[in-house]
Design an enzyme around this catalytic site. Structure first.
Site, PDB file in Angstrom:
ATOM      1  N   SER A   1      55.360  34.261 153.030  1.00 18.55           N
ATOM      2  CA  SER A   1      56.568  33.852 153.574  1.00 18.55           C
ATOM      3  C   SER A   1      57.853  33.827 152.423  1.00 18.55           C
ATOM      4  O   SER A   1      57.966  34.825 151.895  1.00 18.55           O
ATOM      5  CB  SER A   1      56.440  32.342 154.406  1.00 18.55           C
ATOM      6  OG  SER A   1      57.829  32.141 155.062  1.00 18.55           O
TER       7      SER A   1
ATOM      8  N   HIS B   1      58.999  32.089 162.187  1.00 13.06           N
ATOM      9  CA  HIS B   1      58.103  33.256 162.213  1.00 13.06           C
ATOM     10  C   HIS B   1      57.854  33.510 163.654  1.00 13.06           C
ATOM     11  O   HIS B   1      56.835  33.942 163.913  1.00 13.06           O
ATOM     12  CB  HIS B   1      56.882  33.303 161.416  1.00 13.06           C
ATOM     13  CG  HIS B   1      57.119  33.346 159.672  1.00 13.06           C
ATOM     14  ND1 HIS B   1      58.024  34.360 159.025  1.00 13.06           N
ATOM     15  CD2 HIS B   1      57.170  32.231 158.906  1.00 13.06           C
ATOM     16  CE1 HIS B   1      58.120  34.043 157.731  1.00 13.06           C
ATOM     17  NE2 HIS B   1      57.400  32.608 157.754  1.00 13.06           N
TER      18      HIS B   1
END
Length: 777
Positions: free
Chosen positions: A87, A192
């Protein structure tokens, strides 16, 4: 081999970075100046308890990761073979790979963290102790599939789920009742997942202000579990906000590449996950995962149980079904698609960005229509497609040969190269032009095994054997020499261009809507197959050529016939302009949905008017075919407008043009001057016949504009390029909801046709088997 990895949010702790800050005080000061607060104080003391807040966490972790890499590189003197980050950690990896400098990365992360912190109404929960398959079963059982996203696939038995707050809470209760450990995470949004779409859009606008480069060392992207594609750095970072973090797949990919040593910098979180991934048996490959392309970056696989956008709500052929096996697996792998099916790039954006995105999200190939559009508009539409698709999702752009202005053709290709467009559909080409050769050769490089890798694909559309032969051959030497002298190509690119065909994928176009030579599929296809075999034998290409078929494909039986003729893939056209996603006007769509098989005719092609080239157009309800043919007849019989009888000329002005010939000519001159084509005007002033051609050509542009805009007063002059395949399709769906174009979606149509074609072939095979008395398999 060695990989350096960086952790993401969750790795923060008070006191982190102390020794790094002392070693690089100038960068810490620069970071504090950019952020507007003391980074050292935040990380070491956290007096206001801000380190756990997203807008502060992300910049802090980025700086610590970047400084840790700097210290590691200086102390070891080594360079990793791969980089990756979880990430937020992906920004550290990209900075380490040279995609952007320290300050640029920090500004990106600061904005990303602020936008993600503003997200509301969503949540996340970590599920521990279940593999992905069992979690999927429980999501199905509780009715959560399609409502929640598996946002992080961290390890074989650790997943993180995102969704709206109420649904996440319900999932926690559902799993708790089944003794499954599920921990609600302290975050403000559904990171996400598609619920971050607004943050993604805001971030995309921010990223547009930066020039991001390609990583010098391969960086594995969270969204694709494959290396970043050159020219797609910004797009991939924008997509990362809404796409799942495929960490398990990323580590598997690194292991498959031969990585044995993982070095974690900036935290101590990923090492345990990597150990779990290494030690756990790999699950069997999911059936929906498309095989990687033969060359170039591998296509991403859909995340299980991720909710689909409305554009993905389709029914029809799916991987593992007979329809998914139609055509050539080489073509499917090469283009990164599920099906041997493509949608052509129709003129003036009828094949719209919306159409291409919808197809790409369902791993189907569509080409953006650019013919007749100005470059700024094309660029905007290319950006829309790229922002709408994740890395690896297929798309292409149509390039229509410009026989009048080669410079315009070159300018279009330069634009597509700047935006790293991976594939083009080359239409109406009679020879290999410098622009086409430049696009092809610029995408060539030598792979690790020494073979030529093709990053730029050309799908040629041809109807004549002599043109097909040119696309099956390597680029012409004179054109390569010219481009090398211009320094447009390197010596290496020229050498590699001699080893591959101009196009690995060639669409044989039988009689069709739009430009047509009136070819017959049953004659053309066998002839082209023979040419392909001779080219393959002559040049000894490592990667095989594929032949597709287009023209007249509007029903399952027609597609079945194409595949039985030996087509590796099929390409449809006319049927797609009568869909929700089409860029055509609603007025024309209303007309097209009622068209029959016999409601089309032939007319001169406006862009090749003087050559007598033909297009197939709708004749029901319009006068365009009759009037267009009349203009060509006048052009053939007279040497200038002045020679045309006054009565006929008056008729043209009154009913065809809606203005005087002089007014039309003034408009033509303004357009030519705006394009820098003043020599055309000079020539027309000395060649009356050429002037007449330019005036008559204006009518073709005018008639297309009327149709695209749906101008009711000019309906009889609408130029609507279409073939009888649309009439056949209308007949096939008569009496169903698809009788109305308002229920037709381009991907759904393709899947229904493929399903029907597979069934048609299966039925025919059963009939042949029964008729011939052959034993069943």
């Amino acid at each position: 081999m060695k990989a350096v990895v960086f952790p993401g949010q969750g790795a923060q702790r008070r006191g982190m970075g102390r020794e790094l800050f002392d070693a690089s005080p100038e960068l810490v000061d620069e970071a504090s100046e950019i952020l507007g607060y003391s980074l050292r104080t935040l990380c070491l003391d956290d007096p206001h308890r801000q380190l756990g807040r997203t807008e502060y966490t992300q910049p802090a972790l980025y700086v610590v990761g970047a400084l840790a890499h700097r210290q590691w590189r200086e102390s070891t003197g080594g360079e990793p073979d791969f980089l990756a980050g979880h990430s937020l950690g992906e920004y550290c990896a990209l900075h380490a790979a040279g995609a952007f400098d320290f300050a640029t990365g920090l500004r990106l992360v600061q904005r990303r963290g602020a936008l993600m912190a503003q997200a509301r109404g969503g949540g996340m929960a970590a599920v521990v102790g279940l593999d992905a398959a069992r979690l999927g079963e429980l999501l199905d059982e509780g009715g959560f599939s399609g409502r929640l996203t598996v946002a992080n696939d961290n390890a074989p038995r650790q997943q993180v789920v995102s969704g709206d707050t109420a649904t996440v809470d319900a999932l926690v209760a559902h799993l708790d009742a089944r003794d499954v450990r599920c921990v609600r995470l302290n975050v403000s949004g559904a990171f996400h997942s598609p619920l971050m779409r607004q943050a993604q859009q805001d971030f995309a606008r921010f990223v547009d202000g930066f020039a991001l480069g390609a990583p010098a060392t391969p960086v594995i992207a969270n969204a694709t579990a494959r290396p970043y594609v050159p020219g797609r750095t910004a797009h991939t970072l924008v997509e990362q906000i809404v796409r799942p973090v495929r960490w398990t797949e990323s580590v598997h990919h690194l292991l498959d590449q031969g990585v044995t040593d993982f070095v974690e910098l900036g935290g101590r979180v990923l090492g345990k996950l990597i150990d779990q991934i290494r030690s756990a048996p790999r699950p069997a490959a999911r059936p929906e995962a498309p095989a990687a392309p033969l060359e170039g970056p591998a296509a991403p696989v859909d995340t299980p149980h991720a909710p689909l956008d409305s554009a993905d709500d389709t029914r029809g052929a799916r991987p593992g079904t007979p329809a998914a096996a139609l055509g050539s697996p080489v073509f499917r792998r090469r283009m990164g698609v599920r099906h041997a099916y493509a949608v052509g790039g129709m003129y003036r954006g009828i094949a719209s960005a919306e159409m291409v995105v919808r197809l790409g999200r369902n791993r189907m190939l569509g080409f953006l229509g650019t013919g007749g559009l100005p470059l700024p508009e094309i660029e905007q539409r290319v950006k829309e497609v790229q922002h709408g698709l994740a890395d690896g999702q297929p798309y292409g752009v149509n390039v229509l040969a410009d026989h009048d202005d080669p410079a315009a053709e070159r300018a279009l290709v330069d634009l597509l190269l700047r935006h790293s467009v991976p594939a083009i559909e080359a239409s109406a080409f009679m020879q290999m032009t410098p622009a086409l050769v430049l696009y092809r050769a610029r995408g060539l490089r030598r792979g690790a095994d020494g073979r030529t890798v093709c990053d730029h694909r050309i799908m040629a559309k041809v109807s004549r054997p002599e043109v097909a032969e040119q696309f099956m051959a390597p680029a012409p030497e004179p054109v390569l020499d010219r481009l090398r002298r211009e320094n447009a190509l390197t010596d290496e690119q020229v050498r590699l261009a001699r080893t591959v065909p101009m196009s690995h994928d060639i669409t044989v176009e039988a009689d069709s809507g739009g430009h047509t030579d009136g070819g017959v599929a049953t004659v053309l296809m066998p002839a082209m197959l023979g040419l392909r075999q001779r080219a393959q034998d002559r040049y000894g290409y490592h990667e095989p050529l594929c032949l597709g078929l287009a023209g007249g494909l509007g029903t399952p039986a027609a597609l079945a016939a194409a595949f039985m003729l030996g087509a590796d893939y099929v390409l449809t056209g006319s049927i797609n302009q009568c869909t929700v996603e089409s860029g055509m006007s609603t007025e024309v769509k209303d007309m097209l949905q009622d068209a029959g098989i016999a409601d089309t005719g032939y007319a001169p092609a406006g862009d090749m008017f003087e050559f007598g080239a033909k297009v197939q157009v709708l004749r029901k309800g319009v006068f365009f075919p009759t009037r267009a043919n009349k203009l060509f007849s006048l052009y053939s019989h007279y040497d200038g407008i002045e020679e045309i009888p006054e009565k006929t000329r008056s008729l043209l002005e009154r009913t065809y043009f809606g203005k005087s010939v002089e007014e039309v000519w003034d408009e033509v001159c303004r357009y030519l001057r705006s394009q820098g084509r003043d020599t055309e005007i000079d020539r027309a002033e000395t060649e009356p016949k050429h002037k007449m051609a330019l005036v008559f050509r204006w009518y073709f542009f005018h008639s297309t504009r009327l149709a695209m805009n749906g101008e009711g007063s000019g309906k009889v002059n609408y130029q609507i390029q279409t073939g009888p395949a649309l009439g056949a399709f209308n007949q096939w769906v008569e009496g169903t909801e698809l009788a109305s174009w308002r229920h037709r979606h381009v991907d759904r149509i393709g899947l229904m046709l493929l399903d029907g074609a597979a069934e048609h072939i299966a039925t025919a095979c059963r009939h042949w088997r029964d008729t011939l008395g052959a034993p069943s398999a």
